[in-house]
Design an enzyme around this catalytic site. Structure first.
Site, mmCIF file in Angstrom:
data_model
loop_
_atom_site.group_PDB
_atom_site.id
_atom_site.type_symbol
_atom_site.label_atom_id
_atom_site.label_comp_id
_atom_site.label_asym_id
_atom_site.label_seq_id
_atom_site.Cartn_x
_atom_site.Cartn_y
_atom_site.Cartn_z
ATOM 1 N N TYR A 65 -21.965 56.463 -54.019
ATOM 2 C CA TYR A 65 -23.218 55.815 -54.469
ATOM 3 C C TYR A 65 -23.009 54.743 -55.550
ATOM 4 C CZ TYR A 65 -24.084 59.801 -57.888
ATOM 5 O OH TYR A 65 -24.044 60.744 -58.858
ATOM 6 N N GLU A 66 -24.042 54.011 -55.817
ATOM 7 C CA GLU A 66 -23.955 52.780 -56.646
ATOM 8 C C GLU A 66 -22.953 51.793 -56.052
ATOM 9 O OE1 GLU A 66 -25.668 51.596 -59.149
ATOM 10 O OE2 GLU A 66 -26.932 53.345 -59.419
ATOM 11 N N GLY A 67 -22.851 51.734 -54.733
ATOM 12 C CA GLY A 67 -21.868 50.873 -54.065
ATOM 13 C C GLY A 67 -20.604 51.653 -53.785
#
Lengths: 592, 592
Positions: A434-436
């Site tokens: 997550y967050e890229g």
């Protein structure tokens, strides 16, 4: 049940001896003397050990449940949430204008590591609120700030970030959620968002959703995205809660880990939203918050590694199997503790040398963020921008790897629920995604951050390493064991950078095929630099005849392990990068 | 739900083109022509795809339940078990004297990969029966064999292995379970065993436990361990089932994965047991079965990697996000499939090049076992003994890593239950632990296998690599891309061996601190050798103008990737090994 002991001593060592925060010329840091930070860390450690950690397996086992649109969090979460609120932890570094304590961000990270190690799924509820707070604080109008921030800072209201839709994850240009302007200046938000952490729950009185959506008629793709506040309950003029807004939780995701956190499908059925910042500039608003959010995920990665390591170490000291090859260490017992065996040691040293190096790296990153924000320092801003994908990608990959190594130390016990190691592995796994995803981090690093401003930031980084090496090359402790390998590793990083410069233009695939290895190469150099700085700080204390000799000597010994056994990975990463993109791209998509 | 497509084509290629089994001078192999093996693989593939794979998520979700001493397996398992029995799969390579089909072991592995990829937890039920069968077959009396084997071969009865106790895992000398001789020649078994896979379940009519226990008055430690058969139901003289024996399941373990397999606490309360082989020679009896059992676990490791890779590939071809940097590949769609992106490619190629190389390595190992058993070939026995810890340790570490990489390809979807990738990760994780943790494998490799017979086996391995390199050094396809890197890697392996020879005696910690890296170094050289052989086989087919050009070219291209991107890891492992034990062992156990 796993144990958790807050690493307050090591945090103090990193903050003061390695980073020298009390002496740093950063507004607000002058208040961070040893006694002050010790008191804060002790309190955060206490609540982590006594309140949060015992709830970690509970949250994993019970998970969240959705009934009639209401999400129930695991037993005890509400009480813990209230205790965190009462302790003021949610507004530690928030703006005093809105009720925060105004502490530097570095203290948010130092305390945050403990909260996350103790209970990552729980911590996400207020962690996300912090991200939403920061976005509104930077981009919202005075009116929006006054309406929403005080209650968010206090934790009475919580926040979320709504980006992903079924057809769009990384590629936000594909967003379909619509925002139609209304006569009263508000917008009517319609669409469905997925994977919304803390999207719905029973911990706070209101939930403030930050939602990316497209205003009809705006530009195509990412240039037509705007950012909106969509509160769960409308807020009346007097600040009290009004009607329920047309936003609801349509389902909970079943997932590998972080069961205690509700991952929601959020449906917006003509919900009332308020524009944050300018129309069509939503991506910019999201991205200004990215450095901090991604650093926070890197922190989650190593924090899971840290608690896993603690438990592996405890097990290795207690579990009796086999005998030391050089002679029994526990001759009166049936066998020796497994910590005597070299391969168990190797495993533990891999864990320890990563966790302690990562702690320093992450907190150094936090001081750069403070420098950038509190001093408007462009160089610090450039450097942390460059380092952010490294902190996020490297610390989560290696943090996850560390939980796996720790699980391995326990043998069969590591695979059982009872010992809790397997939960750390499952929880840590999300941080790589997550967050890229970490692949996206590596693209951000090589494709955007590296060439930014003509490579100014990477050159500043090399200068920093070079200066440190020059200043300490003849040091009897640092010279051979630390500076020499750091120089070699840094040379590998430079060679990789040169390769990208040479190849980047003529064959982007050659450069991009090496992005992931570059991220890891860079991460190792950063941890190598950290260990050299840690060793220097430890030796300084030893020379001063001051501090815990055993602790300080262990720092130097652990650093030597990192330099000898982990840092040489840079050469492998360079070899891979220099092998180019041909073998990577050779197959047609249909020939796999 | 994840997909599964049996890799029959690739299995055929490995068996015939790479390993040339039909031409091999091994008794029984002459029957293994292409058509015969194709028919067997097709059938095994069909039951894997249609019956076993759909039950994999069901088993994970439902798990096993224990009620009133009875273990219920997940819905559908009993029916699938009966289908596997009816198909004769459980006795494929078993002795025809006891109702088996007498096929070579290599066919058991080739079909087994598919069963394991489709449903690892399910496959363990009859996998363990196979191990118990083999142990009784080799060490049991004629009477015991006649009593137990026919029903086990048929799958009517199943089997287990009972080694671990709460205080003893790896260190079996600490066993406490007692076996008291009775007047009728039987033994009274008393004690508690933990982590017993398939210890109790509802799939078979009887369960035949193989139990390690100590006969009072015998030698101390591992030299006083004997092996016993303890049936769940006593077997009457006419072969029918009699009274329930005093063995029962005391609990089920909650664990990270393989939920469909019942991991039991087994209590022996004066149960009747029958000695297998000689008294106090139980360890020898267990160890003769180890090569096969450990190869089977190595197979589980890469088989989980294989199915995970298939699903990652499918996702990467379908999921539309972003655009190819070199120009849109799907201009009419909203975005390109993510397989166009170099970093997604890199990830997929890591998976593919491991899985296909591992398949060849594992099946080559199986042919060595067949050579050793069917020809009484001491050299093959020595070689597979040496390679067994490598197959077990390397293929499970990398197999697990492959499931993690595959999960990463799916981004957020990889973390959700729905897509099934996270189950492959959780299931694969156990393979690094059971049948001896991979750390224990590395000790077996360096401490026992390497020096055995004056290093005869490792020298035979080097000779084999050397001959292959010599014979193919000038080959236009193999020379630069395969032989040169293989030679370099093999040189690293030799240098590591030299280091151990030089250091082993004077400082065992120096050697043992490098054992884990040596296992990985060795594994890479083996896969490098496999890829060189695969490329040679593919090129031969291409030269003959025979076969699927696309498939064969992809083999060579994938091999090039392995040689360029994975094999160079040998240098890092050598560096670590040569850094010795000082940094590993520097800390006191109390200073961590």
């Amino acid at each position: 049940m796993p144990s958790y002991t807050a690493p307050t001593k090591d945090l103090q060592f990193v903050l003061h001896d390695v980073l020298g925060i009390a002496q740093a010329d950063i507004p607000g840091y002058d208040e961070l003397d040893r006694d002050t930070t010790a008191a804060i860390l002790e309190e955060a450690g206490k609540i982590s050990e006594q309140v949060l950690a015992p709830l970690n397996p509970v949250g994993d086992e019970q998970g969240c449940t959705l009934e009639n649109g209401v999400v129930r969090t695991p037993e005890g979460f509400k009480d813990a949430y209230d205790q965190m609120r009462a302790g003021g932890w949610m507004g530690l570094d928030a703006d005093p204008e809105f009720g925060g304590q105004g502490m530097p961000y570095v203290m948010n990270c130092a305390t945050g590591e403990m909260f996350v190690s103790a209970n990552m799924a729980f911590n996400m509820y207020h962690g996300l609120t912090h991200g939403a707070y920061a976005t509104i604080h930077t981009h919202g109008s005075e009116d929006l700030k006054a309406t929403y921030l005080p209650n968010m800072v206090e934790g009475r209201w919580s926040g979320t970030m709504n980006l992903t839709e079924p057809q769009c994850g990384t590629d936000l240009g594909l967003i379909r959620t619509k925002a139609e302007p209304q006569d009263d200046g508000s917008y009517r938000i319609t669409g469905s968002k997925i994977w919304i952490s803390a999207g719905e729950h029973d911990l706070s009185e209101n939930i403030i959703h930050l939602v990316l959506a497209k205003i009809p008629g705006g530009p195509e793709g990412v240039k037509g995205i705007s950012l909106f506040i969509v509160p769960k309950f409308m807020v009346k003029d007097d600040g009290s809660l009004g009607d329920r807004n047309a936003v609801s939780c349509g389902g909970l995701e079943k997932k590998m880990g972080i069961h205690g956190n509700a991952t929601c499908v959020m449906n917006y059925d003509g919900a009332t939203g308020f524009l944050v910042g300018e129309a069509h500039k939503g991506m910019r608003a999201m991205f200004t918050m990215m450095n901090e959010a991604r650093l926070g995920v890197g922190l989650q990665g190593y924090a899971q590694g840290a608690v896993a390591y603690e438990n592996a170490l405890g097990f290795a000291r207690e579990r009796l199997q086999g005998r030391d090859v050089t002679g029994a260490k526990n001759p009166d017992g049936p066998a020796d503790p497994i910590i005597v065996h070299p391969d168990v040691r190797r495993n533990l040293m891999m864990q320890k040398s990563f966790v302690e190096g990562a702690r320093a790296f992450c907190l150094w990153g936090a001081t750069l963020i403070d420098t950038a924000h509190r001093k408007q320092d462009a160089e610090a801003e450039g450097l942390i921008s460059l380092l952010t994908p490294v902190i996020k990608g490297f610390l989560t990959d290696k943090g996850f790897e560390t939980t796996v190594l720790a699980q391995q130390t326990l043998g069969g016990s590591g695979f059982t629920r009872e010992w809790g190691l397997e939960q750390f592995v499952r929880d840590a796994r999300i941080t790589m995604i997550y967050e890229g995803t970490n692949g996206v981090q590596s693209l951000d690093l090589v494709g955007r951050k590296l060439p930014a401003d003509g490579g100014k930031a990477i050159m500043a980084f090399f200068e920093l390493v070079k200066t440190f090496c020059k200043d300490n090359a003849d040091d009897p402790v640092l010279g051979d064991d630390f500076i020499a390998p750091l120089k070699a590793a840094s040379k590998d990083l430079q060679a990789a950078g040169m390769y990208f410069m040479a190849e980047g233009m003529k064959s982007p695939n050659n450069a991009l095929s090496g992005s992931y290895d570059f991220l890891h190469l860079f991460g190792h150099v950063c941890l190598g630099l950290m260990w050299a700085r840690i060793a220097k700080a430890a030796q300084a204390r030893l020379d001063a005849g001051d501090g815990d000799t055993d602790f300080l000597n262990a720092k130097i010994a652990t650093g030597r392990f990192y330099m000898a056994r982990q840092l040489p990975a840079t050469a492998l990463h360079l070899t891979r990068i220099q092998s180019g993109g041909d073998t990577v791209m050779a197959l047609d998509a249909t020939s796999f």
